[in-house]
Design an enzyme around this catalytic site. Structure first.
Site, PDB file in Angstrom:
ATOM      1  CD  GLU A   1      -9.992 -64.122  28.151  1.00 14.36           C
ATOM      2  OE1 GLU A   1      -8.833 -63.662  28.101  1.00 14.36           O
ATOM      3  OE2 GLU A   1     -10.676 -64.319  27.143  1.00 14.36           O
TER       4      GLU A   1
ATOM      5  CE  LYS B   1      -2.696 -58.012  33.461  1.00 12.59           C
ATOM      6  NZ  LYS B   1      -1.315 -58.410  33.341  1.00 12.59           N
TER       7      LYS B   1
ATOM      8  NE  ARG C   1      -0.584 -60.208  24.119  1.00 12.28           N
ATOM      9  CZ  ARG C   1      -1.297 -59.080  24.114  1.00 12.28           C
ATOM     10  NH1 ARG C   1      -1.004 -58.092  24.943  1.00 12.28           N
ATOM     11  NH2 ARG C   1      -2.318 -58.940  23.295  1.00 12.28           N
TER      12      ARG C   1
ATOM     13  NE  ARG D   1       4.395 -54.894  25.963  1.00 15.13           N
ATOM     14  CZ  ARG D   1       3.530 -54.266  26.730  1.00 15.13           C
ATOM     15  NH1 ARG D   1       2.688 -54.929  27.449  1.00 15.13           N
ATOM     16  NH2 ARG D   1       3.533 -52.966  26.794  1.00 15.13           N
TER      17      ARG D   1
ATOM     18  CD  GLU E   1       1.205 -63.386  29.744  1.00 13.54           C
ATOM     19  OE1 GLU E   1       0.960 -62.789  28.673  1.00 13.54           O
ATOM     20  OE2 GLU E   1       1.802 -62.853  30.690  1.00 13.54           O
TER      21      GLU E   1
ATOM     22  CD  GLU F   1       0.310 -59.613  36.531  1.00 12.48           C
ATOM     23  OE1 GLU F   1       1.019 -58.713  36.974  1.00 12.48           O
ATOM     24  OE2 GLU F   1      -0.083 -59.645  35.342  1.00 12.48           O
TER      25      GLU F   1
ATOM     26  CE  LYS G   1      -8.760 -60.458  27.166  1.00 15.86           C
ATOM     27  NZ  LYS G   1      -8.090 -61.582  26.502  1.00 15.86           N
TER      28      LYS G   1
ATOM     29  NE  ARG H   1      -1.139 -49.220  28.033  1.00 17.36           N
ATOM     30  CZ  ARG H   1      -0.690 -50.356  28.559  1.00 17.36           C
ATOM     31  NH1 ARG H   1      -1.478 -51.090  29.306  1.00 17.36           N
ATOM     32  NH2 ARG H   1       0.549 -50.755  28.360  1.00 17.36           N
TER      33      ARG H   1
HETATM   34  N1  LIG Z   1      -6.255 -63.591  29.532  1.00 17.65           N
HETATM   35  C1  LIG Z   1      -5.430 -62.654  29.136  1.00 17.65           C
HETATM   36  N2  LIG Z   1      -5.798 -61.813  28.140  1.00 17.65           N
HETATM   37  C2  LIG Z   1      -4.982 -60.841  27.721  1.00 17.65           C
HETATM   38  N3  LIG Z   1      -3.754 -60.606  28.236  1.00 17.65           N
HETATM   39  C3  LIG Z   1      -3.325 -61.412  29.237  1.00 17.65           C
HETATM   40  C4  LIG Z   1      -4.153 -62.476  29.713  1.00 17.65           C
HETATM   41  N4  LIG Z   1      -3.457 -63.088  30.687  1.00 17.65           N
HETATM   42  C5  LIG Z   1      -2.289 -62.462  30.816  1.00 17.65           C
HETATM   43  N5  LIG Z   1      -2.191 -61.448  29.958  1.00 17.65           N
HETATM   44  C6  LIG Z   1      -1.032 -60.523  29.880  1.00 17.65           C
HETATM   45  O1  LIG Z   1      -1.471 -59.297  30.434  1.00 17.65           O
HETATM   46  C7  LIG Z   1      -1.124 -58.233  29.605  1.00 17.65           C
HETATM   47  C8  LIG Z   1      -2.268 -57.260  29.582  1.00 17.65           C
HETATM   48  O2  LIG Z   1      -1.981 -56.161  30.336  1.00 17.65           O
HETATM   49  P1  LIG Z   1      -1.405 -54.912  29.609  1.00 17.65           P
HETATM   50  O3  LIG Z   1      -1.960 -54.792  28.282  1.00 17.65           O
HETATM   51  O4  LIG Z   1      -1.546 -53.756  30.497  1.00 17.65           O
HETATM   52  O5  LIG Z   1       0.089 -55.312  29.441  1.00 17.65           O
HETATM   53  P2  LIG Z   1       1.244 -54.923  30.351  1.00 17.65           P
HETATM   54  O6  LIG Z   1       1.603 -53.510  30.047  1.00 17.65           O
HETATM   55  O7  LIG Z   1       2.208 -56.008  30.125  1.00 17.65           O
HETATM   56  O8  LIG Z   1       0.664 -54.935  31.823  1.00 17.65           O
HETATM   57  P3  LIG Z   1       1.066 -55.781  33.035  1.00 17.65           P
HETATM   58  O9  LIG Z   1       2.320 -55.211  33.553  1.00 17.65           O
HETATM   59  O10 LIG Z   1      -0.124 -55.547  33.896  1.00 17.65           O
HETATM   60  O11 LIG Z   1       1.191 -57.210  32.577  1.00 17.65           O
HETATM   61  C9  LIG Z   1      -0.917 -58.792  28.228  1.00 17.65           C
HETATM   62  O12 LIG Z   1       0.095 -58.079  27.553  1.00 17.65           O
HETATM   63  C10 LIG Z   1      -0.550 -60.233  28.477  1.00 17.65           C
HETATM   64  O13 LIG Z   1       0.850 -60.361  28.472  1.00 17.65           O
END
Ligand SMILES: Nc1ncnc2c1ncn2[C@@H]1O[C@H](COP(=O)(O)OP(=O)(O)OP(=O)(O)O)[C@@H](O)[C@H]1O
Length: 739
Positions: free
Chosen positions: A398, A400, A405, A421, A455, A553, A558, A572
């Protein structure tokens, strides 16, 4: 009396004899282990025996004082247990418990601990079963917690506190737990105690009769308002002694302080703070003053509370097979809390049932209106790792999206709530999203309750193009009407966690089908995250490029089917991998780190901090471990901003906290230590093993940590709490993933 005193001392010293060692030695045999229910059961028995013994041996009539008083006369310097006078009383009010001497049994003592011991020698806390628990009982325990770093030892102290409260006055367990975590309710309630330093100093000034300016001068020297308040109070003689503080009265006052609003709010807050300070003594004053500011500085995290609760109640064997019936008490409570992070619900179940069993998962179930702790992703070093991990499993890629969040809840009453979050209620920030969500449900489902994981991303409403994360940050946080919204956003929904019933145990494929079947896209405000099921490495690389071109990004990869494709709250997980565009540029992933100390600037940077010491977070030990000194990537304006920020309030602290793990390297010795307050995103050239840093120490080298080479500041992460910073494990994984 002497007999009783000895018994109670040994009650506490038994705890330290239980070999709960500081974490640094990695635990060891005989260490109380929250994950071992059998041992927990044994300990429970041992502890309640101790209380029984106290009760049996309390055969001396203590001069009658007001029950629950905190005494400081010579007599009260001894720990007391008041014996029930009749058998009947003994039966109904099972135990009289007096606890004063929480300090001094532990071998390890910090400077603080020593100060505490002498202060608290002057007081005792006594209460009978059914009577309110004295606040002093918690405050003295906090002093003990502050003096040690061993997580197991801290859990043990908490467990002893909780067991004693459960055995005497169970209704005080809830306020006690909230006071321990320094919260007033679940995060979504948005009730926070934090009062400013100014108002606190004013209240202290009224309490102690010292001028505000004199107190400010003292504060500059002492560096901690808690310590200052305690020393001011200690040097004062109180003629009239107010009623002693109790756990429930303090908690009630905290709530009243947080809720007071309107024009006279400041005066009301000050008056309430003053009232509490006047009634407090010793450790009470110190921890009250800190609690008012919203930081107890003893670092009791939810995890420690869960571990302590798991050991406070027996875990019966369950013969009927059901979800959770084979889990340890600690896992059960963690699962329950992650899907329903509300202490009230959990404690209600525990107190009604007096066991930790799988029923807790039904009591603390996924509910609309209660944000669930979100599932997180593991970083990867590139496409190859993804292909390797999912070689024989169906998976999906998917986009990103780079926004915030958002967990969107549609409640039974038809209202929409949007949570961050960190479970904060963001509904006021997104009135436009709330409006748009009114008609995203398919025609047959308009009354359905749901929880969406998504998101929220800033977009250009003319072109529907995605805008960078920074645009979203310029959006007002509250009190905006739809008409006033300046930055348009789109919700990219990627998961459905609840739809009239919990779905988190279903595999992603099923959840996604449901999402697409029950919701309708409403561009440009609501759409499904773009995704594609594939398994060819070439295709994935192309898709990654495509996502980056589209303003994202990178990719989230998944697992789609099987038990590993369920939604894992707060985890995580290996079953969600993130592949960021940085990999295309040959860069490492960025890290989210916490500034814990500062270095005064020189030359052009005189007058501001020129560099900072950054740390990652170790959720196992609940400690911050240093990983680099950073002085690059900042604009002049940012350095000024950070200097102002850390000089404000009392973010500069008197010394290193017990849970900041520092190597002692002289070249890294900072000028000042900070309260952990912010999270910064940082990029580096690579990671290296270093004797000067402590991040992930012992993982790749027994004595050295991992440090970032050539770290560069990228941005502040306002959406992160320090405890959500990159973990030591992530740093180790990044180190190992390097070519
Ligand atoms: N398709 C998606 N599925 C899940 N999460 C997504 C998606 N698109 C964006 N995100 C964002 O990416 C994050 C997933 O990365 P991670 O769980 O590492 O969070 P993070 O610590 O916020 O990392 P990062 O700084 O890379 O965003 C999610 O918390 C969400 O906010």
């Amino acid at each position: 009396m002497t007999k009783v005193q000895a018994t109670i001392s040994s009650f506490w010293s038994k705890g330290s004899e239980k070999k709960a060692k500081p974490r640094t030695d990695g635990g060891g045999e005989g260490v109380a282990d929250a994950t071992e229910p059998k041992r927990a059961r044994k300990e429970n028995v041992q502890s309640s025996n101790s209380v029984e013994v106290m009760d049996r041996e309390a055969d001396v009539k203590v001069p009658k004082t007001d029950a629950g008083t905190v005494q400081d006369d010579a007599e009260a310097k001894k720990v007391e247990v008041e014996k029930e006078t009749t058998t009947e009383e003994r039966a109904t009010k099972k135990k009289a418990v007096a606890v004063r001497k929480l300090t001094s049994e532990t071998g390890e003592k910090s400077k603080n601990a020593e100060a505490e011991t002498s202060t608290d020698k002057a007081s005792g806390a006594t209460w009978k079963a059914g009577q309110p628990v004295p606040y002093q009982f918690l405050a003295v325990g906090f002093g003990k917690v502050e003096s040690i770093t061993g997580r197991l030892e801290i859990t043990d102290i908490l467990r002893r506190m909780f067991q004693t409260i459960v055995e005497t006055t169970p209704e005080d367990l809830l306020p006690a737990v909230y006071i321990c975590v320094n919260k007033l309710g679940a995060p979504q309630e948005g009730l926070e105690i934090g009062v400013g330093e100014g108002i606190l100093i004013k209240a202290l000034s009224h309490t102690c009769g010292k001028s505000v300016n004199a107190l400010k001068d003292e504060f500059r020297k002492v560096g901690d308002l808690g310590d200052l308040a305690a020393s001011m109070k200690a040097s004062q003689r109180t003629v009239f002694k107010p009623a002693p503080l109790t756990v429930r009265s303090v908690f009630k006052e905290f709530k009243a302080i947080a809720k007071s609003s309107g024009r006279s709010a400041m005066d009301e807050k000050r008056a309430r703070i003053q009232k509490l300070l006047v009634a407090s003594e010793g450790a009470e004053t110190k921890y009250l003053a800190r609690a008012f500011q919203g930081k107890l500085r003893i670092h009791i995290a939810d995890k420690s509370i869960l571990a302590a609760l798991a050991e406070s109640f027996p875990r019966p064997e369950e013969t009927v097979e059901r979800v959770g019936s084979d889990m340890s008490a600690a896992s059960l409570l963690t699962h329950a809390y992650n899907q329903h992070p509300v202490w009230d619900t959990m404690l209600n179940y525990l107190l009604n049932n007096r066991v930790v069993d799988s029923g807790i998962l039904d009591a603390c179930k996924l509910t609309t209106g209660v944000p669930i702790s979100p599932m997180l992703a593991k970083p990867t070093k590139g496409i190859d790792e993804v292909v390797e991990k999912f070689s024989d499993q169906p998976f999906t890629c998917e986009y990103k999206y780079d926004g915030e969040r958002a967990q969107i809840h549609h409640l039974a009453d038809g209202s929409i709530q949007i949570y961050s979050r960190n479970a904060e209620n963001q509904s006021e920030k997104y009135p436009d999203v709330k409006l748009a969500m009114k008609d995203v449900l398919g025609p047959d489902y308009s009354n359905s309750e749901y929880i969406l994981d998504a998101e929220v991303v800033a977009i250009n409403p003319q072109t529907n193009h995605i805008l960078p994360f920074q645009s979203l940050q310029t959006r007002a946080r509250r009190d905006v009407s739809v008409a006033e919204v300046k930055v348009a956003v789109c919700v990219f929904a990627f998961d459905l966690l609840y739809f009239d019933k919990p779905l988190i145990h279903d595999p992603l494929k099923q959840r996604r089908e449901k999402l697409r079947a029950c919701f309708v896209e409403k561009e440009p405000v609501f759409t499904f995250a773009k995704g594609c099921d594939m398994n060819d490495p070439g295709e994935i690389t192309d898709y990654l490029h495509e996502s980056v071109k589209g303003g994202c990004e990178g990719l989230m990869v998944k697992q789609l089917l099987g038990p590993a494709a369920t939604y894992e709250p707060a985890n995580r997980s290996q079953n969600w991998l993130k592949v960021k565009k940085d990999y295309l540029e040959g860069l490492t992933d960025s890290l989210d780190l916490v500034p814990i100390a500062g270095y005064y600037g020189k030359g052009k940077r005189t007058g501001v901090f020129g560099a900072f010491l950054l740390a990652c977070y170790n959720p196992e030990s609940e400690q911050y471990e240093t990983t680099c000194k950073i002085g690059t990537g900042f604009s002049e304006a940012q350095l000024t901003e950070f200097s102002e920020f850390y000089n404000e309030k009392d973010r500069i602290i008197g010394g290193r906290k017990s849970y900041y793990v520092f190597s002692g390297s002289t070249s890294l010795e900072p000028d000042v230590w900070f309260e952990e307050s912010q999270v910064w995103e940082v990029r580096c050239a690579d990671l290296t093993v270093s004797p000067a840093h402590t991040a992930a120490i012992g993982s790749v080298d027994p004595e050295k940590g991992i440090s970032l080479r050539f770290p560069r500041f990228l941005r502040i992460r306002p959406d992160r709490e320090p405890q959500n910073a990159s973990s030591s494990e992530q740093i180790m994984e990044m180190y190992l993933a390097q070519p």
